[in-house]
Design a protein around this motif. Structure first.
Motif, mmCIF file in Angstrom:
data_model
loop_
_atom_site.group_PDB
_atom_site.id
_atom_site.type_symbol
_atom_site.label_atom_id
_atom_site.label_comp_id
_atom_site.label_asym_id
_atom_site.label_seq_id
_atom_site.Cartn_x
_atom_site.Cartn_y
_atom_site.Cartn_z
ATOM 1 N N ILE A 62 0.861 -1.192 0.000
ATOM 2 C CA ILE A 62 0.000 0.000 0.000
ATOM 3 C C ILE A 62 0.887 1.229 0.000
ATOM 4 O O ILE A 62 1.694 1.417 0.915
ATOM 5 N N GLY A 63 0.739 2.071 -1.017
ATOM 6 C CA GLY A 63 1.553 3.282 -1.132
ATOM 7 C C GLY A 63 2.523 3.176 -2.304
ATOM 8 O O GLY A 63 2.871 2.060 -2.736
ATOM 9 N N ALA A 64 2.933 4.321 -2.822
ATOM 10 C CA ALA A 64 3.853 4.328 -3.972
ATOM 11 C C ALA A 64 4.880 5.447 -3.838
ATOM 12 O O ALA A 64 5.376 5.968 -4.832
ATOM 13 N N GLY A 65 5.213 5.824 -2.602
ATOM 14 C CA GLY A 65 6.215 6.860 -2.348
ATOM 15 C C GLY A 65 7.605 6.246 -2.193
ATOM 16 O O GLY A 65 7.856 5.106 -2.632
ATOM 17 N N GLY A 66 8.508 6.982 -1.554
ATOM 18 C CA GLY A 66 9.894 6.547 -1.403
ATOM 19 C C GLY A 66 10.028 5.242 -0.630
ATOM 20 O O GLY A 66 10.807 4.358 -1.009
ATOM 21 N N ALA A 67 9.270 5.093 0.454
ATOM 22 C CA ALA A 67 9.371 3.884 1.268
ATOM 23 C C ALA A 67 8.851 2.676 0.494
ATOM 24 O O ALA A 67 9.463 1.602 0.514
ATOM 25 N N ALA A 68 7.729 2.863 -0.221
ATOM 26 C CA ALA A 68 7.157 1.773 -1.020
ATOM 27 C C ALA A 68 8.148 1.339 -2.101
ATOM 28 O O ALA A 68 8.319 0.149 -2.358
ATOM 29 N N ARG A 69 8.808 2.306 -2.714
ATOM 30 C CA ARG A 69 9.786 2.005 -3.757
ATOM 31 C C ARG A 69 10.914 1.106 -3.231
ATOM 32 O O ARG A 69 11.262 0.094 -3.830
ATOM 33 N N THR B 206 -1.033 -0.871 -4.503
ATOM 34 C CA THR B 206 -2.234 -0.036 -4.490
ATOM 35 C C THR B 206 -1.866 1.332 -3.939
ATOM 36 O O THR B 206 -1.062 1.437 -3.019
ATOM 37 N N ASN B 207 -2.436 2.380 -4.562
ATOM 38 C CA ASN B 207 -2.108 3.728 -4.103
ATOM 39 C C ASN B 207 -3.298 4.648 -4.362
ATOM 40 O O ASN B 207 -4.072 4.436 -5.290
ATOM 41 N N ARG B 208 -3.405 5.665 -3.496
ATOM 42 C CA ARG B 208 -4.458 6.681 -3.650
ATOM 43 C C ARG B 208 -4.384 7.281 -5.067
ATOM 44 O O ARG B 208 -5.396 7.467 -5.718
ATOM 45 N N GLN C 295 1.999 -1.989 4.577
ATOM 46 C CA GLN C 295 1.475 -0.629 4.608
ATOM 47 C C GLN C 295 2.640 0.360 4.693
ATOM 48 O O GLN C 295 3.395 0.345 5.660
ATOM 49 N N THR C 296 2.810 1.208 3.686
ATOM 50 C CA THR C 296 3.950 2.134 3.673
ATOM 51 C C THR C 296 3.550 3.608 3.681
ATOM 52 O O THR C 296 4.418 4.475 3.625
ATOM 53 N N THR C 297 2.252 3.917 3.724
ATOM 54 C CA THR C 297 1.845 5.330 3.678
ATOM 55 C C THR C 297 1.892 5.944 5.081
ATOM 56 O O THR C 297 2.095 5.241 6.072
ATOM 57 N N SER C 298 1.675 7.257 5.130
ATOM 58 C CA SER C 298 1.674 7.914 6.444
ATOM 59 C C SER C 298 0.284 7.878 7.099
ATOM 60 O O SER C 298 0.111 8.410 8.199
HETATM 61 P P1 ATR Z 1 7.568 8.156 1.932
HETATM 62 O O1 ATR Z 1 8.941 8.551 1.484
HETATM 63 O O2 ATR Z 1 7.407 8.043 3.420
HETATM 64 O O3 ATR Z 1 7.079 6.923 1.226
HETATM 65 P P2 ATR Z 1 6.101 9.910 0.164
HETATM 66 O O4 ATR Z 1 7.113 9.606 -0.903
HETATM 67 O O5 ATR Z 1 5.658 11.298 0.373
HETATM 68 O O6 ATR Z 1 6.619 9.385 1.566
HETATM 69 O O7 ATR Z 1 4.806 8.972 -0.132
HETATM 70 C C1 ATR Z 1 3.679 8.999 0.670
HETATM 71 C C2 ATR Z 1 2.736 7.845 0.267
HETATM 72 O O8 ATR Z 1 1.651 7.837 1.206
HETATM 73 C C3 ATR Z 1 2.095 8.019 -1.086
HETATM 74 O O9 ATR Z 1 1.860 6.734 -1.628
HETATM 75 C C4 ATR Z 1 0.767 8.715 -0.734
HETATM 76 O O10 ATR Z 1 -0.268 8.566 -1.687
HETATM 77 P P3 ATR Z 1 -0.338 9.556 -2.986
HETATM 78 O O11 ATR Z 1 0.712 9.035 -3.931
HETATM 79 O O12 ATR Z 1 -1.700 9.393 -3.506
HETATM 80 O O13 ATR Z 1 -0.049 10.930 -2.470
HETATM 81 C C5 ATR Z 1 0.415 7.966 0.518
HETATM 82 N N1 ATR Z 1 -0.528 8.649 1.430
HETATM 83 C C6 ATR Z 1 -0.262 9.708 2.242
HETATM 84 N N2 ATR Z 1 -1.357 10.013 2.984
HETATM 85 C C7 ATR Z 1 -2.324 9.104 2.653
HETATM 86 C C8 ATR Z 1 -3.679 8.886 3.067
HETATM 87 N N3 ATR Z 1 -4.255 9.659 3.999
HETATM 88 N N4 ATR Z 1 -4.358 7.848 2.507
HETATM 89 C C9 ATR Z 1 -3.796 7.054 1.573
HETATM 90 N N5 ATR Z 1 -2.521 7.217 1.133
HETATM 91 C C10 ATR Z 1 -1.799 8.232 1.652
#
Ligand code: ATR
Length: 275
Positions: free
Chosen positions: A125-132, A149-151, A189-192
């Motif tokens: 869950i998530g596609a940011g830096g941590a997910a990568r 899966t990502n928002r 789960q990797t999102t905030s």
């Molecule tokens: P990090 O380096 O910690 O992974 P990031 O690169 O800013 O931080 O990525 C944040 C991730 O959390 C993204 O996948 C973000 O979704 P979007 O790509 O749609 O922005 C996800 N995220 C943050 N808040 C969220 C929320 N309330 N519900 C669902 N996903 C959320």
């Protein structure tokens, strides 16, 4: 002569790494010290040059420098280079060499809990830096079935397209992932969403979670997110972000000293420091 290590970031005041690493050095009776350095982005290049000139033996890198530091290093380990992020640097034979112990630490924490990880069907869950970092690491170790899966769906699609390892991956909207959640053995789960001060948040509903599944949340503040609480109630096994945090620190210590530190001790310090 005393060896100097450190962590660079902006901000840096709240880093718990000095407490952990200084304790580990003392415990191993090594004449070393670990200090936090506040380095702003415009000073990063000069800082790395200066650290090398004065003989800093190794350091960690935190937000916002994990990607931008790469051009200033002499060499970067293959996985860290592919991910495009470095959190640990070691001085070896006149060179600063970069590693990603966030990724290595996550893999160690997860593979300690789950046997046959390569055969599991995984959802990130998530596609940011941590997910990568996590997605690339799983695939680099031979796990091929990892969906994302990502928002924002486009970011999940871009992450999959960008990953050079063998894969059977689909990008899903949060609603699509909710619907087919029962198909996954492991959910990461990797999102905030759920992190303090947003403890009441969850990235999506886990109403379809199957009883025997494993849910890992990389958040460690709070130690038990709403997602993990609900997953436990549904009969899943869970893991919080503390193990990943411990192992990224332990692996950095190991790269610097060649010694495996006492991870139970590290975990206790983290628990105390995090309250
Ligand atoms: P990090 O380096 O910690 O992974 P990031 O690169 O800013 O931080 O990525 C944040 C991730 O959390 C993204 O996948 C973000 O979704 P979007 O790509 O749609 O922005 C996800 N995220 C943050 N808040 C969220 C929320 N309330 N519900 C669902 N996903 C959320």
């Amino acid at each position: 002569m005393k060896k100097i290590y450190g962590v660079i970031g902006d901000p840096i005041a709240h880093s718990i790494s000095p407490a952990i690493q200084n304790d580990a050095f003392a415990h191993q009776e090594l004449d070393c010290i670990y200090h936090p350095f506040h380095i702003t982005p415009e000073n990063l290049n000069d800082a790395v040059k200066g650290m090398k000139a004065i003989g800093i033996a190794g350091f960690n890198i935190t937000i916002p420098h994990k990607t931008t530091i790469i051009p200033y290093l002499d060499e970067v380990d293959e996985l860290a280079a592919t991910i495009g992020a470095v959190n640990t640097v070691s001085y070896q034979d006149g060179k600063y060499i970069g590693y990603n112990t966030d990724a290595m630490g996550f893999y160690k924490a997860l593979s300690d809990q789950i046997s046959n990880l390569t055969e599991k069907k995984i959802l990130v869950i998530g596609a940011g830096g941590a997910a990568r970092a996590i997605y690339f690491t799983l695939l680099s170790h031979g796990t091929v079935s990892v969906d994302i899966t990502n928002r924002t769906l486009e970011k999940a699609e871009a992450l999959i397209a960008d990953c050079p390892f063998e894969k059977q991956s689909a990008a899903l909207t949060l609603v699509q992932a909710e619907e087919k959640l029962a198909e996954y053995d492991v959910i990461i789960q990797t999102t905030s969403a759920g992190m303090s001060p947003h403890q009441d948040a969850m990235p999506f509903s886990i109403r379809n979670l199957s009883e025997g599944s494993f849910v890992s949340d990389i958040i460690y503040n709070p130690l038990e997110t709403k997602l993990l609480k609900e997953a436990k109630q549904k009969g899943a096994d869970v893991q919080n972000g503390l193990d990943m945090l411990v192992y990224q620190a332990a692996l950095a210590f190991q790269i610097w000293t060649g010694i495996t530190p006492d991870t139970t001790r590290m975990k206790n310090i983290m628990r105390t420091t995090l309250g």
